[in-house]
Design a protein around this motif. Structure first.
Motif, PDB file in Angstrom:
ATOM      1  N   ALA A  27      40.897  37.466  41.440  1.00 15.23           N
ATOM      2  CA  ALA A  27      40.895  37.911  40.056  1.00 15.23           C
ATOM      3  C   ALA A  27      42.408  38.503  39.567  1.00 15.23           C
ATOM      4  N   ARG A  28      43.198  38.751  40.438  1.00 13.36           N
ATOM      5  CA  ARG A  28      44.613  38.893  40.069  1.00 13.36           C
ATOM      6  C   ARG A  28      45.077  37.807  39.349  1.00 13.36           C
ATOM      7  N   VAL A  29      44.849  36.517  39.665  1.00 14.01           N
ATOM      8  CA  VAL A  29      45.278  35.348  39.049  1.00 14.01           C
ATOM      9  C   VAL A  29      44.317  34.595  38.219  1.00 14.01           C
ATOM     10  N   GLY A  30      43.176  35.472  37.668  1.00 11.63           N
ATOM     11  CA  GLY A  30      42.372  35.060  36.681  1.00 11.63           C
ATOM     12  C   GLY A  30      41.390  34.377  36.958  1.00 11.63           C
ATOM     13  N   PHE A  31      41.100  34.076  38.461  1.00  8.26           N
ATOM     14  CA  PHE A  31      39.999  33.333  39.141  1.00  8.26           C
ATOM     15  C   PHE A  31      38.774  34.427  39.079  1.00  8.26           C
ATOM     16  N   ASP A  32      37.941  34.589  38.189  1.00  6.43           N
ATOM     17  CA  ASP A  32      37.061  35.754  38.110  1.00  6.43           C
ATOM     18  C   ASP A  32      36.056  35.386  36.900  1.00  6.43           C
ATOM     19  N   TRP A  33      34.989  36.020  37.075  1.00  3.85           N
ATOM     20  CA  TRP A  33      34.087  36.166  35.886  1.00  3.85           C
ATOM     21  C   TRP A  33      34.481  36.991  34.957  1.00  3.85           C
ATOM     22  N   GLU A  34      34.062  36.557  33.834  1.00  2.00           N
ATOM     23  CA  GLU A  34      34.490  37.578  32.485  1.00  2.00           C
ATOM     24  C   GLU A  34      33.863  38.871  32.627  1.00  2.00           C
TER      25      GLU A  34
END
Length: 262
Positions: A154-161
């Motif tokens: 998630a720290r590099v934006g690979f995450d659900w909104e």
């Protein structure tokens, strides 16, 4: 610090000439499992809000730290003072809003700043990890490790909104598990069940719920209610083995109702 000094002295005596044979033959490697076990026992006491138990179990965790520190001292690598000094320096360095000029508004901003500082330290280190996934302990319980990995991604934006994404993923993985089971493909079912659990952890994370802690709580509730079922059955002069599922379900609901009433 008299008690700490006494503890260090006792450990040195146990490891020294004429000390305890068992303590003398331990190594960092042989003690790892005890450190993990004691950490879990301390966590259980804290979750039960068991004050005396927490004192004893946290003491056992401290014993493991002192044990490793003594071995390190004997090897000339580090001692308890080195560990404490390193920790103190880290706490000061990672709390610039307390010991420096930085400002934060809330706990969330503290967590974000802490992680940013930690990332800079990792990048500056000669032992910087090649992957964002590096450095996550393999000894973590599977749910806790899954959450740690998800947080790294998630720290590099690979995450659900938001939680809608993982909620849909849970439904998708459950359907895929049902399909694998219907086909009798046990290996595929194993994989899909793992994917389902991973998706559930993602959902918990997005909702701010500790999946590992939530599961531990659920297990404790089940155990507590099951023990009550056994007691209720015994009060009828019976055992659970003598009952059918419908009868046991009645006892389960009774145990739940009693628990709800406090």
């Amino acid at each position: 610090m008299e008690a700490i000094d006494q503890l260090v002295a006792v450990m040195a005596r146990l490891r020294g000439p004429g000390g305890c044979p068992w303590d003398r033959e331990q190594t960092h490697q042989s003690l790892v499992r005890y450190l993990i076990e004691e950490a879990y026992e301390a966590a259980e006491a804290l979750e039960r809000d068991d004050t005396q138990g927490a004192i004893e179990e946290l003491g056992d965790v401290l014993l493991q730290v002192v044990f490793h520190a003594q071995i390190g001292r004997e090897e000339g690598t580090y001692d308890l003072e080195t560990i404490a000094r390193t920790l103190t320096e880290k706490l000061i360095r990672r709390h610039p809003h307390v010991f420096g000029e930085a400002t934060v508004e809330n706990a969330r901003e503290v967590e974000t700043a802490w992680q940013a500082i930690k990332d800079r330290e990792r990048q500056a280190s000669e032992e910087a990890e090649a992957s964002l996934m590096d450095g996550i302990p393999i000894h973590l319980p599977a749910l806790a490790r899954a959450e740690a990995i998800q947080r790294r991604a998630a720290r590099v934006g690979f995450d659900w909104e938001d939680s809608a994404g993982p909620r849909a993923k849970v439904r998708e993985e459950l359907q895929e598990l049902d399909q694998a089971l219907a086909q009798g493909d046990r290996e595929a079912a194993r994989r899909e069940l793992g994917d389902l659990l991973f998706a559930v952890v993602n959902l918990a994370r997005k909702e701010g719920i500790d999946a590992e802690g939530a599961l531990r709580s659920a297990v404790r509730r089940f155990e507590r209610r099951f023990r009550r079922m056994e007691a209720l059955a015994a009060g009828q002069g019976r055992s659970l083995e003598d009952m059918d599922l419908a009868e046991m379900d009645e006892l389960w609901e009774e145990a739940k109702a009693e628990e709800a009433q406090g």
